[in-house]
Design an enzyme around this catalytic site. Structure first.
Site, PDB file in Angstrom:
ATOM      1  N   HIS A 119       0.819  -1.222   0.000  1.00 52.30           N
ATOM      2  CA  HIS A 119       0.000   0.000   0.000  1.00 52.30           C
ATOM      3  C   HIS A 119       0.851   1.270   0.000  1.00 52.30           C
ATOM      4  CE1 HIS A 119       0.269  -0.868   4.398  1.00 52.30           C
ATOM      5  NE2 HIS A 119       0.269   0.447   4.522  1.00 52.30           N
ATOM      6  N   CYS A 150     -31.154  -2.183  -8.070  1.00 50.67           N
ATOM      7  CA  CYS A 150     -32.159  -2.797  -7.207  1.00 50.67           C
ATOM      8  C   CYS A 150     -33.583  -2.416  -7.624  1.00 50.67           C
ATOM      9  CB  CYS A 150     -31.911  -2.374  -5.774  1.00 50.67           C
ATOM     10  SG  CYS A 150     -31.738  -0.599  -5.634  1.00 50.67           S
TER      11      CYS A 150
HETATM   12  C1  PCO Z   1     -28.374  -0.185  -6.084  1.00 49.44           C
HETATM   13  N1  PCO Z   1     -27.070   0.274  -6.075  1.00 49.44           N
HETATM   14  C2  PCO Z   1     -26.583   0.732  -7.198  1.00 49.44           C
HETATM   15  C3  PCO Z   1     -25.241   1.430  -7.190  1.00 49.44           C
HETATM   16  C4  PCO Z   1     -25.147   2.560  -8.118  1.00 49.44           C
HETATM   17  N2  PCO Z   1     -25.607   2.224  -9.429  1.00 49.44           N
HETATM   18  C5  PCO Z   1     -25.021   2.680 -10.546  1.00 49.44           C
HETATM   19  C6  PCO Z   1     -25.677   2.307 -11.867  1.00 49.44           C
HETATM   20  C7  PCO Z   1     -24.897   1.240 -12.658  1.00 49.44           C
HETATM   21  C8  PCO Z   1     -25.619   0.913 -13.957  1.00 49.44           C
HETATM   22  O1  PCO Z   1     -25.765   2.022 -14.764  1.00 49.44           O
HETATM   23  C9  PCO Z   1     -24.786  -0.038 -11.860  1.00 49.44           C
HETATM   24  C10 PCO Z   1     -23.499   1.737 -12.983  1.00 49.44           C
HETATM   25  O2  PCO Z   1     -26.972   1.915 -11.648  1.00 49.44           O
HETATM   26  O3  PCO Z   1     -24.021   3.348 -10.502  1.00 49.44           O
HETATM   27  O4  PCO Z   1     -27.213   0.608  -8.218  1.00 49.44           O
HETATM   28  C11 PCO Z   1     -29.099  -0.704  -5.245  1.00 49.44           C
HETATM   29  S1  PCO Z   1     -28.632  -1.301  -3.754  1.00 49.44           S
END
Ligand code: PCO
Length: 193
Positions: free
Chosen positions: A77, A162
């Protein structure tokens, strides 16, 4: 030559790593070397690492321990923190953000951040669920990092993995790549003074 350290944490936005890497490497004005650091949970979102090449190396927590056996061996690191001209953490999960804001260092990525020379640029791109993003702690933690001079590329609104729609998605890859290019340009100007 600019050395970019790219950290990815346990947010589903780590699936964007190959695109992000390509974008960073595709700049033709300056030669760029990239070292990628994945947290244990970050590794979960990467099926394989087809992008290791002469200019790209990937490190995980495993490497921190396997590279040190006896006194005098390099401490990974510290080596990586010294090697990097720029540290980009994209995505920065709620958990890793909280660790950084409170000085915890329990894995390769957070140890690098704890050893970071704060006169060098550190750019972070949060990514998390909307509810987590809207929690009062998130702003507190982001503000803490901003107060140290670190730069935040803000989250955007999207339908997240999600199914919830709202703020919390990682900034677009193009936005992040453009930002890094500008920091590299500024750095070059500074170096030439
Ligand atoms: C959801 N958490 C997330 C994290 C942030 N999501 C994103 C976008 C991506 C697709 O375009 C995954 C890059 O949705 O940055 O979604 C629920 S716990």
């Amino acid at each position: 030559m600019v050395n970019v350290l790219l950290g990815c944490t346990g947010s589903v936005a780590t699936i964007k790593l190959p695109l992000l890497l390509q974008g960073i490497l595709d700049q033709n004005e300056t030669e760029v070397k990239v070292n990628v650091v994945l947290t244990r949970r970050g590794e979960h979102f990467i099926n394989s690492l087809p992008f290791s090449s002469e200019n790209v190396k990937v490190f995980t927590d495993e490497d921190e321990w396997s590279s040190w056996e006896k006194r005098g061996d390099p401490v990974l690191h510290i080596e990586l923190a010294k090697w990097a001209d720029i540290f980009v953490i994209a995505p920065l999960s709620a958990n890793s953000l909280a660790k950084l804001a409170n000085g915890l260092c329990d894995n390769l990525l957070t140890c690098i951040a704890r050893a970071w020379d704060q006169s060098k640029p550190l750019i972070f791109c949060p990514a998390m669920n909307t509810k987590m993003y809207e929690h009062v702690l998130t702003k507190e933690h982001i503000d803490k990092l901003l107060s140290w001079g670190y730069k935040c590329i803000p989250v955007i609104e999207k339908t997240l993995m999600c199914g919830d729609t709202g703020l919390g998605a990682m900034a677009e890859v193009d936005t992040i790549v453009e930002y890094i290019k500008n920091v590299i340009k500024e750095k070059k100007l500074y170096k030439n003074v």
